[in-house]
Design a protein around this motif. Structure first.
Motif, short mmCIF file in Angstrom:
data_model
loop_
_atom_site.label_atom_id
_atom_site.label_comp_id
_atom_site.label_asym_id
_atom_site.label_seq_id
_atom_site.Cartn_x
_atom_site.Cartn_y
_atom_site.Cartn_z
N THR A 1 -5.84 -1.61 10.40
CA THR A 1 -5.73 -2.86 9.91
C THR A 1 -5.99 -4.05 10.93
O THR A 1 -6.26 -3.70 12.18
CB THR A 1 -4.32 -3.10 9.44
OG1 THR A 1 -3.31 -2.76 10.74
CG2 THR A 1 -3.81 -1.98 8.45
N THR A 2 -6.11 -5.15 10.34
CA THR A 2 -6.38 -6.36 11.34
C THR A 2 -5.46 -6.63 12.51
O THR A 2 -5.93 -6.96 13.22
CB THR A 2 -6.57 -7.60 10.12
OG1 THR A 2 -5.42 -7.70 9.70
CG2 THR A 2 -7.73 -7.41 9.41
N THR B 1 -14.29 7.71 2.94
CA THR B 1 -13.37 6.72 3.56
C THR B 1 -14.14 5.72 4.64
O THR B 1 -15.08 6.35 5.58
CB THR B 1 -12.20 7.36 4.17
OG1 THR B 1 -11.19 6.34 4.45
CG2 THR B 1 -12.46 8.11 5.20
N PRO B 2 -13.88 4.54 4.90
CA PRO B 2 -14.25 3.91 5.92
C PRO B 2 -13.88 4.51 7.23
O PRO B 2 -12.70 4.70 7.39
CB PRO B 2 -13.69 2.44 5.55
CG PRO B 2 -13.47 2.48 4.31
CD PRO B 2 -12.76 3.84 3.93
N LEU B 3 -14.96 4.70 8.33
CA LEU B 3 -14.38 4.86 9.49
C LEU B 3 -14.02 3.76 10.58
O LEU B 3 -15.02 2.83 10.65
CB LEU B 3 -15.63 5.84 10.33
CG LEU B 3 -15.31 6.48 11.53
CD1 LEU B 3 -14.44 7.64 11.47
CD2 LEU B 3 -16.53 7.09 11.93
N ARG C 1 1.03 -1.18 0.09
CA ARG C 1 0.10 -0.04 -0.03
C ARG C 1 0.81 1.12 0.00
O ARG C 1 0.54 2.32 -0.77
CB ARG C 1 -0.93 -0.02 1.17
CG ARG C 1 -1.85 1.12 1.32
CD ARG C 1 -2.88 1.14 2.59
NE ARG C 1 -3.46 2.45 2.85
CZ ARG C 1 -4.36 2.48 3.75
NH1 ARG C 1 -4.60 1.53 4.69
NH2 ARG C 1 -5.06 3.77 3.99
N THR C 2 2.01 1.13 0.85
CA THR C 2 2.76 2.38 0.92
C THR C 2 3.49 2.64 -0.44
O THR C 2 3.80 3.52 -1.02
CB THR C 2 3.88 2.28 2.24
OG1 THR C 2 3.33 2.19 3.19
CG2 THR C 2 4.80 3.41 2.04
N ALA D 1 -9.75 9.34 11.09
CA ALA D 1 -9.80 7.74 11.37
C ALA D 1 -8.78 7.37 12.35
O ALA D 1 -9.10 6.41 12.74
CB ALA D 1 -9.50 7.34 9.90
N THR D 2 -7.91 8.34 12.68
CA THR D 2 -6.88 7.75 13.55
C THR D 2 -6.93 8.60 14.95
O THR D 2 -7.27 8.22 15.93
CB THR D 2 -5.48 7.95 13.06
OG1 THR D 2 -5.29 9.22 12.58
CG2 THR D 2 -5.11 7.06 11.94
#
Length: 384
Positions: free
Chosen positions: A367-368, A210-212, A180-181, A353-354
């Protein structure tokens, strides 16, 4: 001593190692004494030493005196050696006194064959959209590229040298790191870049979804993630509207436009500190334009002129485009796979989100591997 001393330029000395530069400055002190009778740091009004006085001795005599002085001090030197340094200094300045061995710079990749460097660069470039692999795979792929070349056989360096070469070529590419990066870095524009400036509210706005990273208890009792869609004004950095939905639809994006251009009324239970009349906004002047602002909350009302969006199906849908046309808004889709075209809203939603989501019950993490256990069994907020 003449009052017209000319010291040659010294700018290029910065290109050489510090030890070589220091040695050159040491020699400069002696050469200037040979030329003018005084070292460069001599006090004002100082007189030359007798053996270096230009009025009493010729240049050749002063060179012999300097060679004898340095030899006596343990630096074996001949008059011809002093003469050569003096001539180089007069021609090239301080650089002329640099040890020639220091000026020989090793190539950027040492003695590695340029064909090997080019092959490894190609192997690293191929990882841009591929799954992450190890350094061993990159080296194997490099050998494969070289084997497929029709040029003469290339001598491969040792495995340790190939690892060092990879460290230099792959710096900053995340070739063996997060895919992803790696894709994000590859999507950045080359060279210096910046945002389009905006000087007035509504002149340029950005919208994204974006997903929250928070689980929400829906009406059917199921815990699900939701999507956050928001719009930000570039000139004022104001979030003019935002919506939370289980799945964002075109109608939600259109509702976002409506929220941005209309005042939001105060709701029961809200503090009076949230009223527009209590904010720094020019409430009295705005009230003469729209009476609905009398009981409005302190949220800016901004009419967009241009909105930048990505190619998500919500924003390129007929519904959203029609809403923009009705309001006279210019819709500007960003380049595909280029998040830097709307970096402000990307960073804004990423911060929500963060930085915000971590304080909310049911925070899942991005992430999971950051997710806790049995979050769906805990106490969660409803969507409203």
């Amino acid at each position: 001593m003449t009052g017209k001393r000319r010291v040659p330029p010294t700018a290029r000395i910065a290109e050489f190692p510090e030890t070589a530069a220091e040695q050159a400055r040491w020699w400069e002190r002696h050469i200037l004494e040979v030329l003018d009778g005084l070292p460069p740091d001599a006090a004002e009004g100082a007189k030359p030493r007798p053996e270096f006085d230009p009025k009493q001795h010729s240049l050749a005599q002063r060179e012999r005196a300097k060679a004898a002085e340095l030899t006596a001090a343990g630096h074996r030197m001949s008059p011809s050696g002093i003469k050569q340094r003096r001539q180089r200094y007069q021609r090239d300045g301080l650089v002329g006194l640099v040890d020639g061995r220091s000026a020989k710079q090793m190539p950027a990749f040492g003695h590695v064959d340029p064909a090997v460097v080019e092959a490894m660069q190609q192997a690293i470039a191929e990882t841009a959209d591929a799954s992450s692999r190890t350094i061993g795979f990159i080296i194997w792929r490099t050998k494969q590229i070289l084997a497929d070349c029709e040029t003469a056989a290339v001598e491969l360096p040792s495995r340790a040298t190939l690892y060092r070469l990879f460290d230099k070529l792959a710096a900053g590419t995340h070739a063996t790191g997060s895919a992803r990066t790696r894709r994000s870095i590859n999507a950045r524009p080359s060279g210096p870049f910046g945002e389009v400036p905006a000087s007035a509210p509504g002149e340029l706005m950005q919208i994204d979804s974006t997903p929250l990273d928070v689980l929400v208890r829906l009406d059917d009792g199921i815990a699900e993630n939701v999507e956050l869609t928001a719009m930000v004004d570039i000139a004022t950095r104001s979030i003019t509207a935002a919506v939370l939905r289980p799945t964002t639809k075109a109608a939600d994006a259109s509702a976002l436009l409506a929220r941005s251009v209309t005042p939001e009324a105060m709701r029961p239970g809200w503090s009076d500190a949230l009223r527009m009349s209590r904010s720094v906004l020019p409430h009295r002047r705005l009230l003469s334009i729209d009476e609905r602002l009398e009981h409005a909350a302190a949220r800016p009302v901004i009419v967009p002129e241009t909105i930048v969006c990505d190619h998500g199906k919500v924003f390129v849908s007929h519904n959203f485009r029609a809403s923009c046309r009705y309001l006279g808004i210019n819709l500007q889709p960003a380049h595909k796979a280029t998040p830097t075209d709307k970096g402000t809203i990307e960073k804004t939603l990423g911060s929500v989100a963060t930085l915000f989501a971590q304080f909310v019950a049911g925070c899942t993490g991005s992430t999971t591997d950051r997710r806790g256990r049995r979050l769906e069994d805990g106490r969660l907020w409803s969507l409203p």
